[in-house]
Design a protein around this motif. Structure first.
Motif, mmCIF file in Angstrom:
data_model
loop_
_atom_site.group_PDB
_atom_site.id
_atom_site.type_symbol
_atom_site.label_atom_id
_atom_site.label_comp_id
_atom_site.label_asym_id
_atom_site.label_seq_id
_atom_site.Cartn_x
_atom_site.Cartn_y
_atom_site.Cartn_z
ATOM 1 N N UNK A 159 50.982 31.771 42.129
ATOM 2 C CA UNK A 159 49.712 31.228 42.598
ATOM 3 C C UNK A 159 48.941 32.654 43.754
ATOM 4 N N UNK A 160 49.635 33.227 44.302
ATOM 5 C CA UNK A 160 48.812 34.499 45.485
ATOM 6 C C UNK A 160 49.085 35.501 44.545
ATOM 7 N N UNK A 161 49.220 35.800 43.380
ATOM 8 C CA UNK A 161 48.657 37.234 43.407
ATOM 9 C C UNK A 161 47.524 36.360 42.185
ATOM 10 N N UNK A 162 47.183 35.026 41.619
ATOM 11 C CA UNK A 162 45.857 34.939 41.718
ATOM 12 C C UNK A 162 44.653 34.823 42.718
ATOM 13 N N UNK A 163 45.183 34.290 43.946
ATOM 14 C CA UNK A 163 44.832 34.434 44.519
ATOM 15 C C UNK A 163 43.825 35.738 44.642
ATOM 16 N N UNK A 164 45.244 37.123 44.998
ATOM 17 C CA UNK A 164 44.267 38.520 45.383
ATOM 18 C C UNK A 164 43.625 38.624 44.888
ATOM 19 N N UNK A 165 43.946 38.586 43.527
ATOM 20 C CA UNK A 165 42.787 39.294 42.089
ATOM 21 C C UNK A 165 41.143 38.493 41.920
#
Length: 148
Positions: free
Chosen positions: A50-56
Motif C-alpha cells: 500500500x505504501x509503494x502504491x501511494x508513493x508511485x
C-alpha cells in the motif's frame, strides 16, 4: 485428630479419623503454533504494498495555471449560485403577485355575489302568443295510435 481433656477423668478419649486425601495432577501440553507470525507477515506485506502504491501514484504538483483555472471555476460557480438565488427571489415575487391578483378577483366575485343577493329580484313580464293550430287540426292520441 485426637481430643483429650486431662481435667475430666470421666470423659473418654475421642479419636477422629482424618478424611481421605487424594492429589490429582493435570498435565497441559501446549504446542507451539506459528499462525500468528504468518498473519503478522501477511499484514506487513500488505502495508508495504500500500505504501509503494501511494508513493508511485502521486500526482505532479499543481502549476500556477491549474491553480488559476481552479480559482476561475470557483468564481464562476459562485456567480452562478448568486444568479440562481436572484432568479428564485424574482420567481417568488411573481408568484406572490399572482396570488394577490387571484385573491383580488375572488374578493370581487364575492362582492358581486353579495350585491346580487342583496338586490330585489327583477320580474320580467311579457306576452306570449298562443300556439297556432296545426293545419290538420288538433292532435288526438288514442290507445291504437301507432307510436314511433
Amino acid at each position: 485428630m485426637t481430643h483429650f481433656n486431662p481435667n475430666d477423668p470421666d470423659r473418654d478419649t475421642v479419636i477422629v479419623e482424618p478424611a481421605a486425601y487424594s492429589e490429582t495432577t493435570e498435565t497441559v501440553v501446549v504446542r507451539e503454533s506459528n499462525t500468528g507470525w504468518w498473519i503478522a507477515g501477511i499484514l506487513g506485506g500488505l502495508v508495504l504494498i500500500a505504501v509503494m502504491v501511494i508513493l508511485f501514484n502521486r500526482q505532479a504538483p499543481q502549476t500556477d495555471d491549474q491553480l488559476l483555472a481552479a480559482e476561475v471555476a470557483a468564481a464562476q460557480a459562485e456567480a452562478d449560485a448568486r444568479q440562481a438565488t436572484v432568479a428564485g427571489q424574482i420567481a417568488g415575487a411573481q408568484a406572490s403577485v399572482e396570488v394577490a391578483r387571484a385573491n383580488a378577483a375572488r374578493a370581487e366575485a364575492e362582492a358581486r355575489a353579495a350585491e346580487a343577493r342583496a338586490a330585489e329580484p327583477v320580474v320580467i313580464e311579457r306576452e306570449v302568443a298562443p300556439a297556432a293550430p296545426t293545419p290538420e287540426g288538433p292532435a288526438v292520441v288514442t290507445t291504437t295510435t301507432p307510436q314511433q
